[in-house]
Design a protein around this motif. Structure first.
Motif, mmCIF file in Angstrom:
data_model
loop_
_atom_site.group_PDB
_atom_site.id
_atom_site.type_symbol
_atom_site.label_atom_id
_atom_site.label_comp_id
_atom_site.label_asym_id
_atom_site.label_seq_id
_atom_site.Cartn_x
_atom_site.Cartn_y
_atom_site.Cartn_z
ATOM 1 N N SER A 56 0.834 -1.206 0.000
ATOM 2 C CA SER A 56 0.000 0.000 0.000
ATOM 3 C C SER A 56 0.867 1.252 0.000
ATOM 4 N N GLU A 57 1.965 1.202 0.777
ATOM 5 C CA GLU A 57 2.873 2.353 0.831
ATOM 6 C C GLU A 57 3.493 2.587 -0.550
ATOM 7 N N LEU A 58 3.914 1.529 -1.200
ATOM 8 C CA LEU A 58 4.489 1.665 -2.540
ATOM 9 C C LEU A 58 3.462 2.221 -3.522
ATOM 10 N N ALA A 59 2.226 1.744 -3.412
ATOM 11 C CA ALA A 59 1.172 2.217 -4.310
ATOM 12 C C ALA A 59 0.970 3.719 -4.142
ATOM 13 N N GLU A 60 1.042 4.191 -2.911
ATOM 14 C CA GLU A 60 0.910 5.621 -2.621
ATOM 15 C C GLU A 60 2.060 6.407 -3.235
ATOM 16 N N VAL A 61 3.298 5.931 -2.991
ATOM 17 C CA VAL A 61 4.487 6.648 -3.463
ATOM 18 C C VAL A 61 4.559 6.655 -4.986
ATOM 19 N N PHE A 62 4.230 5.508 -5.623
ATOM 20 C CA PHE A 62 4.344 5.399 -7.076
ATOM 21 C C PHE A 62 3.089 5.899 -7.778
ATOM 22 N N ASP A 63 2.064 6.215 -7.003
ATOM 23 C CA ASP A 63 0.831 6.776 -7.552
ATOM 24 C C ASP A 63 0.153 5.809 -8.538
ATOM 25 N N VAL A 64 0.084 4.537 -8.130
ATOM 26 C CA VAL A 64 -0.635 3.531 -8.927
ATOM 27 C C VAL A 64 -1.485 2.683 -7.979
ATOM 28 N N LYS A 65 -2.336 1.823 -8.571
ATOM 29 C CA LYS A 65 -3.184 0.953 -7.768
ATOM 30 C C LYS A 65 -2.366 -0.183 -7.148
ATOM 31 N N LYS A 66 -2.918 -0.756 -6.081
ATOM 32 C CA LYS A 66 -2.178 -1.805 -5.384
ATOM 33 C C LYS A 66 -1.896 -3.019 -6.268
ATOM 34 N N SER A 67 -2.833 -3.337 -7.170
ATOM 35 C CA SER A 67 -2.623 -4.523 -8.004
ATOM 36 C C SER A 67 -1.421 -4.358 -8.932
ATOM 37 N N ALA A 68 -1.116 -3.124 -9.305
ATOM 38 C CA ALA A 68 0.074 -2.881 -10.125
ATOM 39 C C ALA A 68 1.328 -3.196 -9.317
ATOM 40 N N ILE A 69 1.284 -2.863 -8.047
ATOM 41 C CA ILE A 69 2.426 -3.158 -7.166
ATOM 42 C C ILE A 69 2.584 -4.667 -6.985
ATOM 43 N N THR A 70 1.473 -5.350 -6.803
ATOM 44 C CA THR A 70 1.544 -6.810 -6.673
ATOM 45 C C THR A 70 2.296 -7.415 -7.853
ATOM 46 N N ALA A 71 1.985 -6.939 -9.051
ATOM 47 C CA ALA A 71 2.619 -7.483 -10.257
ATOM 48 C C ALA A 71 4.124 -7.245 -10.246
ATOM 49 N N ILE A 73 6.085 -6.471 -7.740
ATOM 50 C CA ILE A 73 6.739 -7.145 -6.611
ATOM 51 C C ILE A 73 6.883 -8.645 -6.888
ATOM 52 N N THR A 74 5.854 -9.223 -7.502
ATOM 53 C CA THR A 74 5.921 -10.658 -7.811
ATOM 54 C C THR A 74 7.087 -10.960 -8.750
ATOM 55 N N ARG A 75 7.304 -10.070 -9.739
ATOM 56 C CA ARG A 75 8.425 -10.285 -10.660
ATOM 57 C C ARG A 75 9.771 -10.197 -9.935
ATOM 58 N N LEU A 76 9.887 -9.231 -9.045
ATOM 59 C CA LEU A 76 11.138 -9.094 -8.290
ATOM 60 C C LEU A 76 11.318 -10.269 -7.332
ATOM 61 N N TRP A 77 10.195 -10.743 -6.803
ATOM 62 C CA TRP A 77 10.226 -11.873 -5.871
ATOM 63 C C TRP A 77 10.644 -13.152 -6.606
ATOM 64 N N GLU A 78 10.139 -13.306 -7.839
ATOM 65 C CA GLU A 78 10.513 -14.476 -8.640
ATOM 66 C C GLU A 78 12.011 -14.487 -8.966
ATOM 67 N N LYS A 79 12.586 -13.285 -9.057
ATOM 68 C CA LYS A 79 14.022 -13.190 -9.308
ATOM 69 C C LYS A 79 14.840 -13.352 -8.028
ATOM 70 N N GLY A 80 14.140 -13.516 -6.894
ATOM 71 C CA GLY A 80 14.850 -13.703 -5.631
ATOM 72 C C GLY A 80 15.440 -12.429 -5.057
ATOM 73 N N LEU A 81 14.853 -11.273 -5.440
ATOM 74 C CA LEU A 81 15.418 -10.000 -4.998
ATOM 75 C C LEU A 81 14.684 -9.408 -3.803
ATOM 76 N N ILE A 82 13.495 -9.952 -3.538
ATOM 77 C CA ILE A 82 12.636 -9.356 -2.500
ATOM 78 C C ILE A 82 12.074 -10.426 -1.577
ATOM 79 N N LEU A 83 11.946 -10.030 -0.300
ATOM 80 C CA LEU A 83 11.385 -10.906 0.728
ATOM 81 C C LEU A 83 9.983 -10.430 1.090
ATOM 82 N N ARG A 84 9.038 -11.384 1.168
ATOM 83 C CA ARG A 84 7.685 -11.027 1.618
ATOM 84 C C ARG A 84 7.477 -11.662 2.990
ATOM 85 N N THR A 85 7.266 -10.831 4.005
ATOM 86 C CA THR A 85 7.119 -11.361 5.367
ATOM 87 C C THR A 85 5.783 -10.934 5.975
#
Lengths: 151, 151
Positions: A56-71, A73-85
């Motif tokens: 939600s914080e990223l969606a606010e900062v980037f000025d896009v909807k949350k579902s865009a952030i999910t997409a 983040i999922t790509r970065l997560w698939e590359k092993g660059l991000i942790l979801r806790t």
DNA sequence: GGTTAATAGTTAAACAGTTGAACAGTTAAA
DNA sequence: TTTAACTGTTCAACTGTTTAACTATTAACC
């Protein structure tokens, strides 16, 4: 001296900001596209800066909807660059942070971008660039203000 | 007075330009998205300015591949906003221009954007904004120079 | 306390924009 | 005349985006 009309100033601003943005984005892409897209790099930069954040914080900062952030983040997560806790106190929240690989890759790409942007900034007097950033900051404040008042 | 390092200046610039761009793009979108996307508007603006141009010219200005231009032009053409005219002397060329509807729609959306940007520009002293644009122009020149030298 | 609201995040379909590679048609050069 | 270069298009694949529907969880209220 120059008594340019508001319309001329607006035209001028639109033209130069468009041109600078296009070229700068293109150069950054050239520099890092073998590893990341520009937006992916911006995402890593933000998380690196704050340490931990939510979608939600990223969606606010980037000025896009949350579902865009999910997409993204999922790509970065698939590359092993991000942790979801998951937050244990409020299990709706997911805290995002960089993995070791994410941190390393960010540093590597950021270094190249710093060198690139630095090579342009260097061509200005320090006074000139400081004044420029001061006005740019003011514009940023005005926009941020207006945006928060509209929502 | 302030003896900021190059790195701080670069960080500062990256941060503020990112923020201003995101918010400004969002506001423009809000203003015109019922009629056009931002990129479609920028395309109409360019063609309106020069009167007539080719796909290759647009690809150069927008800093993207020609196939990307074909896509965006086809969408505008399907909406009846753009004319494609084959050159009779060199039949490889296709000249792009605005239809009556394209011209009208551009004016309508441009008016709203002018009002929007104008409402921000107005908050600055004329001297300050003129100085800002002067530095911005200089940056644009440096980038354009560098880009043309790389290619 | 139990029902109703609000919140955080995800999923899926649809679209805009982008690239890269292959292609057709046309013109220029050898 | 053959070869090379150029202009624009098509296609497949991908990123980023929105809207709407959905799950899971927490907060609010009577």
């Amino acid at each position: 001296m120059c008594d340019k009309s508001i319309k001329d100033l607006v035209d001028h601003y639109i033209h130069v900001s468009f041109s600078v943005n296009k070229i700068a984005e293109g150069m950054i892409k050239e520099e890092i596209s073998s590893d990341l897209t520009n937006d992916q790099h911006y995402t890593l930069r933000y998380i690196n800066k704050v340490g931990t954040c939510t979608s939600s914080e990223l969606a606010e900062v980037f000025d896009v909807k949350k579902s865009a952030i999910t997409a993204i983040i999922t790509r970065l997560w698939e590359k092993g660059l991000i942790l979801r806790t998951r937050d244990e106190n409020d299990r709706r929240l997911v805290h995002l942070s960089l993995t070791e690989e994410g941190d390393e890759l960010f540093r590597k790409t950021e270094e190249r971008i710093q060198a690139l942007v630095g090579s342009f900034i260097e061509k200005f007097d320090q006074d000139e660039i400081v004044q420029f950033l001061k006005t740019y900051d003011k514009l940023n404040e005005i926009l941020t203000d207006r945006k928060s008042r509209v929502e």
